[in-house]
Design a protein around this motif. Structure first.
Motif, PDB file in Angstrom:
ATOM      1  N   GLY A 109       0.832  -1.194   0.000  1.00  0.00           N
ATOM      2  CA  GLY A 109       0.000   0.000   0.000  1.00  0.00           C
ATOM      3  C   GLY A 109       0.865   1.241   0.000  1.00  0.00           C
ATOM      4  O   GLY A 109       1.940   1.258  -0.577  1.00  0.00           O
ATOM      5  N   GLY A 110       0.352   2.271   0.646  1.00  0.00           N
ATOM      6  CA  GLY A 110       1.072   3.541   0.692  1.00  0.00           C
ATOM      7  C   GLY A 110       1.501   3.889   2.100  1.00  0.00           C
ATOM      8  O   GLY A 110       0.824   3.559   3.064  1.00  0.00           O
ATOM      9  N   TYR A 111       2.638   4.518   2.196  1.00  0.00           N
ATOM     10  CA  TYR A 111       3.111   4.983   3.493  1.00  0.00           C
ATOM     11  C   TYR A 111       3.401   6.473   3.392  1.00  0.00           C
ATOM     12  O   TYR A 111       4.528   6.907   3.205  1.00  0.00           O
ATOM     13  CB  TYR A 111       4.373   4.213   3.924  1.00  0.00           C
ATOM     14  CG  TYR A 111       4.104   2.760   4.216  1.00  0.00           C
ATOM     15  CD1 TYR A 111       4.259   1.798   3.221  1.00  0.00           C
ATOM     16  CD2 TYR A 111       3.687   2.343   5.476  1.00  0.00           C
ATOM     17  CE1 TYR A 111       3.997   0.461   3.475  1.00  0.00           C
ATOM     18  CE2 TYR A 111       3.423   1.007   5.743  1.00  0.00           C
ATOM     19  CZ  TYR A 111       3.577   0.076   4.737  1.00  0.00           C
ATOM     20  OH  TYR A 111       3.322  -1.249   4.995  1.00  0.00           O
ATOM     21  N   ARG A 112       2.328   7.234   3.474  1.00  0.00           N
ATOM     22  CA  ARG A 112       2.495   8.673   3.579  1.00  0.00           C
ATOM     23  C   ARG A 112       2.672   8.999   5.045  1.00  0.00           C
ATOM     24  O   ARG A 112       2.518   8.132   5.897  1.00  0.00           O
ATOM     25  CB  ARG A 112       1.262   9.388   3.020  1.00  0.00           C
ATOM     26  CG  ARG A 112       1.168   9.291   1.518  1.00  0.00           C
ATOM     27  CD  ARG A 112      -0.128   9.884   0.972  1.00  0.00           C
ATOM     28  NE  ARG A 112      -0.089   9.917  -0.483  1.00  0.00           N
ATOM     29  CZ  ARG A 112      -0.240   8.851  -1.257  1.00  0.00           C
ATOM     30  NH1 ARG A 112      -0.438   7.675  -0.712  1.00  0.00           N
ATOM     31  NH2 ARG A 112      -0.173   8.959  -2.571  1.00  0.00           N
ATOM     32  N   TYR A 113       2.903  10.251   5.340  1.00  0.00           N
ATOM     33  CA  TYR A 113       3.202  10.586   6.724  1.00  0.00           C
ATOM     34  C   TYR A 113       2.096  10.191   7.713  1.00  0.00           C
ATOM     35  O   TYR A 113       2.391   9.729   8.802  1.00  0.00           O
ATOM     36  CB  TYR A 113       3.610  12.072   6.792  1.00  0.00           C
ATOM     37  CG  TYR A 113       2.899  12.916   7.786  1.00  0.00           C
ATOM     38  CD1 TYR A 113       1.836  13.727   7.426  1.00  0.00           C
ATOM     39  CD2 TYR A 113       3.305  12.907   9.120  1.00  0.00           C
ATOM     40  CE1 TYR A 113       1.197  14.505   8.350  1.00  0.00           C
ATOM     41  CE2 TYR A 113       2.664  13.689  10.045  1.00  0.00           C
ATOM     42  CZ  TYR A 113       1.617  14.486   9.669  1.00  0.00           C
ATOM     43  OH  TYR A 113       0.976  15.253  10.581  1.00  0.00           O
ATOM     44  N   PRO A 114       0.782  10.274   7.361  1.00  0.00           N
ATOM     45  CA  PRO A 114      -0.221   9.811   8.334  1.00  0.00           C
ATOM     46  C   PRO A 114      -0.171   8.304   8.603  1.00  0.00           C
ATOM     47  O   PRO A 114      -0.765   7.839   9.571  1.00  0.00           O
ATOM     48  CB  PRO A 114      -1.557  10.193   7.668  1.00  0.00           C
ATOM     49  CG  PRO A 114      -1.218  11.270   6.702  1.00  0.00           C
ATOM     50  CD  PRO A 114       0.157  10.927   6.202  1.00  0.00           C
ATOM     51  N   GLN A 115       0.496   7.545   7.735  1.00  0.00           N
ATOM     52  CA  GLN A 115       0.581   6.103   7.935  1.00  0.00           C
ATOM     53  C   GLN A 115       1.892   5.673   8.577  1.00  0.00           C
ATOM     54  O   GLN A 115       2.258   4.495   8.517  1.00  0.00           O
ATOM     55  CB  GLN A 115       0.442   5.364   6.593  1.00  0.00           C
ATOM     56  CG  GLN A 115      -0.966   5.331   6.043  1.00  0.00           C
ATOM     57  CD  GLN A 115      -1.200   6.401   4.996  1.00  0.00           C
ATOM     58  OE1 GLN A 115      -0.307   6.712   4.223  1.00  0.00           O
ATOM     59  NE2 GLN A 115      -2.403   6.946   4.990  1.00  0.00           N
ATOM     60  N   LEU A 116       2.595   6.608   9.196  1.00  0.00           N
ATOM     61  CA  LEU A 116       3.881   6.259   9.805  1.00  0.00           C
ATOM     62  C   LEU A 116       3.725   5.201  10.881  1.00  0.00           C
ATOM     63  O   LEU A 116       4.573   4.323  11.032  1.00  0.00           O
ATOM     64  CB  LEU A 116       4.564   7.500  10.396  1.00  0.00           C
ATOM     65  CG  LEU A 116       5.389   8.320   9.410  1.00  0.00           C
ATOM     66  CD1 LEU A 116       5.903   9.590  10.056  1.00  0.00           C
ATOM     67  CD2 LEU A 116       6.555   7.507   8.872  1.00  0.00           C
ATOM     68  N   ASP A 117       2.646   5.277  11.640  1.00  0.00           N
ATOM     69  CA  ASP A 117       2.435   4.289  12.692  1.00  0.00           C
ATOM     70  C   ASP A 117       2.283   2.885  12.120  1.00  0.00           C
ATOM     71  O   ASP A 117       2.745   1.905  12.713  1.00  0.00           O
ATOM     72  CB  ASP A 117       1.194   4.648  13.508  1.00  0.00           C
ATOM     73  CG  ASP A 117       1.555   4.745  14.973  1.00  0.00           C
ATOM     74  OD1 ASP A 117       0.840   4.164  15.798  1.00  0.00           O
ATOM     75  OD2 ASP A 117       2.589   5.392  15.275  1.00  0.00           O
ATOM     76  N   ARG A 118       1.637   2.784  10.982  1.00  0.00           N
ATOM     77  CA  ARG A 118       1.481   1.473  10.330  1.00  0.00           C
ATOM     78  C   ARG A 118       2.859   0.959   9.907  1.00  0.00           C
ATOM     79  O   ARG A 118       3.140  -0.236   9.985  1.00  0.00           O
ATOM     80  CB  ARG A 118       0.569   1.608   9.102  1.00  0.00           C
ATOM     81  CG  ARG A 118       0.182   0.295   8.457  1.00  0.00           C
ATOM     82  CD  ARG A 118      -1.044   0.464   7.569  1.00  0.00           C
ATOM     83  NE  ARG A 118      -0.741   1.176   6.335  1.00  0.00           N
ATOM     84  CZ  ARG A 118      -0.291   0.590   5.223  1.00  0.00           C
ATOM     85  NH1 ARG A 118      -0.074  -0.708   5.195  1.00  0.00           N
ATOM     86  NH2 ARG A 118      -0.043   1.301   4.151  1.00  0.00           N
ATOM     87  N   LEU A 119       3.716   1.852   9.507  1.00  0.00           N
ATOM     88  CA  LEU A 119       5.068   1.437   9.120  1.00  0.00           C
ATOM     89  C   LEU A 119       5.870   1.008  10.350  1.00  0.00           C
ATOM     90  O   LEU A 119       6.579  -0.005  10.313  1.00  0.00           O
ATOM     91  CB  LEU A 119       5.791   2.576   8.394  1.00  0.00           C
ATOM     92  CG  LEU A 119       7.213   2.264   7.927  1.00  0.00           C
ATOM     93  CD1 LEU A 119       7.229   1.078   6.964  1.00  0.00           C
ATOM     94  CD2 LEU A 119       7.855   3.477   7.262  1.00  0.00           C
ATOM     95  N   VAL A 120       5.742   1.757  11.443  1.00  0.00           N
ATOM     96  CA  VAL A 120       6.442   1.369  12.676  1.00  0.00           C
ATOM     97  C   VAL A 120       6.013  -0.042  13.071  1.00  0.00           C
ATOM     98  O   VAL A 120       6.829  -0.883  13.446  1.00  0.00           O
ATOM     99  CB  VAL A 120       6.149   2.363  13.827  1.00  0.00           C
ATOM    100  CG1 VAL A 120       6.735   1.857  15.144  1.00  0.00           C
ATOM    101  CG2 VAL A 120       6.729   3.731  13.504  1.00  0.00           C
ATOM    102  N   SER A 121       4.720  -0.301  12.954  1.00  0.00           N
ATOM    103  CA  SER A 121       4.179  -1.641  13.228  1.00  0.00           C
ATOM    104  C   SER A 121       4.817  -2.666  12.305  1.00  0.00           C
ATOM    105  O   SER A 121       5.282  -3.721  12.740  1.00  0.00           O
ATOM    106  CB  SER A 121       2.679  -1.653  12.934  1.00  0.00           C
ATOM    107  OG  SER A 121       1.938  -1.894  14.051  1.00  0.00           O
ATOM    108  N   GLY A 122       4.805  -2.354  11.022  1.00  0.00           N
ATOM    109  CA  GLY A 122       5.320  -3.296  10.025  1.00  0.00           C
ATOM    110  C   GLY A 122       6.800  -3.592  10.193  1.00  0.00           C
ATOM    111  O   GLY A 122       7.274  -4.682   9.859  1.00  0.00           O
ATOM    112  N   LEU A 123       7.537  -2.614  10.705  1.00  0.00           N
ATOM    113  CA  LEU A 123       8.990  -2.791  10.848  1.00  0.00           C
ATOM    114  C   LEU A 123       9.389  -3.402  12.187  1.00  0.00           C
ATOM    115  O   LEU A 123      10.584  -3.587  12.444  1.00  0.00           O
ATOM    116  CB  LEU A 123       9.699  -1.439  10.696  1.00  0.00           C
ATOM    117  CG  LEU A 123       9.664  -0.822   9.295  1.00  0.00           C
ATOM    118  CD1 LEU A 123      10.324   0.558   9.316  1.00  0.00           C
ATOM    119  CD2 LEU A 123      10.355  -1.717   8.278  1.00  0.00           C
ATOM    120  N   GLN A 124       8.402  -3.720  13.035  1.00  0.00           N
ATOM    121  CA  GLN A 124       8.724  -4.257  14.366  1.00  0.00           C
ATOM    122  C   GLN A 124       9.695  -5.435  14.328  1.00  0.00           C
ATOM    123  O   GLN A 124      10.606  -5.503  15.153  1.00  0.00           O
ATOM    124  CB  GLN A 124       7.451  -4.632  15.125  1.00  0.00           C
ATOM    125  CG  GLN A 124       6.698  -3.441  15.697  1.00  0.00           C
ATOM    126  CD  GLN A 124       7.512  -2.659  16.712  1.00  0.00           C
ATOM    127  OE1 GLN A 124       7.881  -3.148  17.779  1.00  0.00           O
ATOM    128  NE2 GLN A 124       7.821  -1.410  16.383  1.00  0.00           N
TER     129      GLN A 124
END
Lengths: 97, 316
Positions: B16-31
């Motif tokens: 999907g997309g990782y724009r700045y509002p989705q940073l938390d989703r990226l932090v989750s994904g990179l755990q």
């Protein structure tokens, strides 16, 4: 009448229109302190300066010997609008620390 | 999202997309990468990735670089994005290099596009002023902001935040910065990421803030004037000035550290707590280029703040 020698520092010529960062502030302050120890006055000319970073202002002005600015041993000329307020803010912060 | 298996491979999927509002989703994904503590192979599946903004990119690169610097990255494999545009973007941003994946067989030419620079690393012994200068110049070119006032504000903001990473992050890897300008939207985004001690960890070094309870409290404190972990060396006004600048501009300042997140926009702080911990700090500046980004005006306003104490910040 005794004339006190004055060292002129043209900030924009030496550091560009927007000086930033502690290392260059510290270097410049060391030069100024050296001149002051020799009994010279220092004039810092802000002509050509658009802005400076808060950390540069803090390192250069707030850490000068007490009263260097107040007693006129270091004089600031052609200071753009707004920068006086920044300089006062950082200097007063250290005075009260 | 990803997990180590018995063969020692950590799999991470970004889609999907990782724009700045989705940073938390990226932090989750990179755990799986952020919590890894033994050497492993890393398989990064970006097949479904369609967009990654500059702040998200900086976070991804910081996670990969930290892994490598700790000697935990045995071998990296990547499933490239199916979107050719996204894949080319990742190549230009040196993501494959960060994973130590060989360059693709097909020829790739890095175009010297106006206003483009790859994500940059900021290290304590590196030339971070040059990084700030190059990146701010590219950013201003990309959105046509050629006036000295905007250039000064962008450069000084980048320099202050880069210096913060060097002075406070307490990690030999340093941090990463990426930026992007959108001329039509009249917006710029600058993302700084470090995976160091975090804001609470840094502030607690100062006995005055030893009892800061949580990450939101730490972040909220850190953007007030004269708050610093090192009062003899630093003045504690860098982040505060950034907040004032962006509030006046109509932009926003986003700070994520530990479990805490505070977004400031239009003079209102919006704190939130995340379930997922970020070991370090992300700072995102979003500014409007159709409105003034004027540091001198911000400095003029300093006269209204009480010089004695950070508690007397009228902004709360």
């Amino acid at each position: 009448m005794t004339t006190i020698p004055a060292t002129m520092i043209r900030l924009a010529e030496e550091l560009g229109p927007f000086p930033a960062g502690r290392p260059i502030g510290e270097e410049l302050r060391a030069r100024i302190e050296h001149e002051l120890r020799n009994g010279d006055k220092v004039v810092i000319d802000f002509a050509g300066i658009e802005a400076v970073s808060p950390s540069f202002a803090d390192e250069l002005f707030a850490k000068l010997p007490p009263d260097a600015l107040r007693n006129g041993h270091v004089e600031l000329v052609n200071v753009p609008e707004g920068l006086n307020a920044l300089i006062e803010f950082v200097v007063s912060g250290r005075e009260l620390a | 999202m990803g997990s180590p298996n018995a063969g020692g491979t950590v799999e991470v999927t970004l889609s999907g997309g990782y724009r700045y509002p989705q940073l938390d989703r990226l932090v989750s994904g990179l755990q799986p990468l952020l919590t890894l503590d033994e050497p492993a192979n890393v398989r990064l599946d970006m097949g479904g990735l369609v967009f990654i903004g500059p702040s998200a990119l900086a976070l991804l690169l910081a996670a990969l670089k930290r892994l490598d610097a700790r000697g935990l990255l045995i071998e990296g494999r990547i499933v490239p994005p199916r979107s050719r545009q996204t894949y080319n973007y990742l190549l230009r941003m040196d993501v494959l290099k960060a994973l130590r994946v060989p360059a693709p067989a097909r020829r790739f030419t890095r175009k010297a596009a106006v206003g483009f620079r790859p994500c940059q690393q900021i290290t304590p012994d590196g030339d971070y002023p040059k990084v700030a200068w190059d990146l701010s110049k590219a950013l201003c070119e990309s959105c046509g902001a050629t006036d000295a006032v905007t250039n000064a504000a962008v450069y000084i903001s980048m320099h202050e935040l880069a210096e913060n990473v060097v002075q406070h992050a307490a990690t030999p890897v340093g941090g990463f910065v990426a930026a992007q300008g959108w001329r039509r939207r009249q917006e710029i985004e600058i993302g700084f990421v470090d995976l160091g001690v975090g804001i609470r960890g840094s502030l607690r070094k100062n006995p005055e803030y030893a009892d800061i309870g949580d990450d939101v409290a730490a972040i909220t404190k850190a953007v007030k004037p004269r708050v610093t972990s090192t009062p003899k060396r630093n003045s504690g006004i860098g982040l505060f000035i950034m907040r004032e600048l962006l509030n006046a501009n109509g932009g926003s300042l986003y700070i994520r550290s530990g479990n805490g997140c505070v977004t400031t926009s239009s003079w209102v702080d919006n704190p939130s707590v995340s379930d997922v911990e970020l070991p370090g700090t992300v700072v995102v500046i979003r500014a409007r280029t159709d409105r003034a980004l004027n540091l001198r005006q911000v400095y003029k306003g300093l006269t209204r703040y009480d010089h004695h104490s950070s508690d007397h910040d009228p902004a709360g």
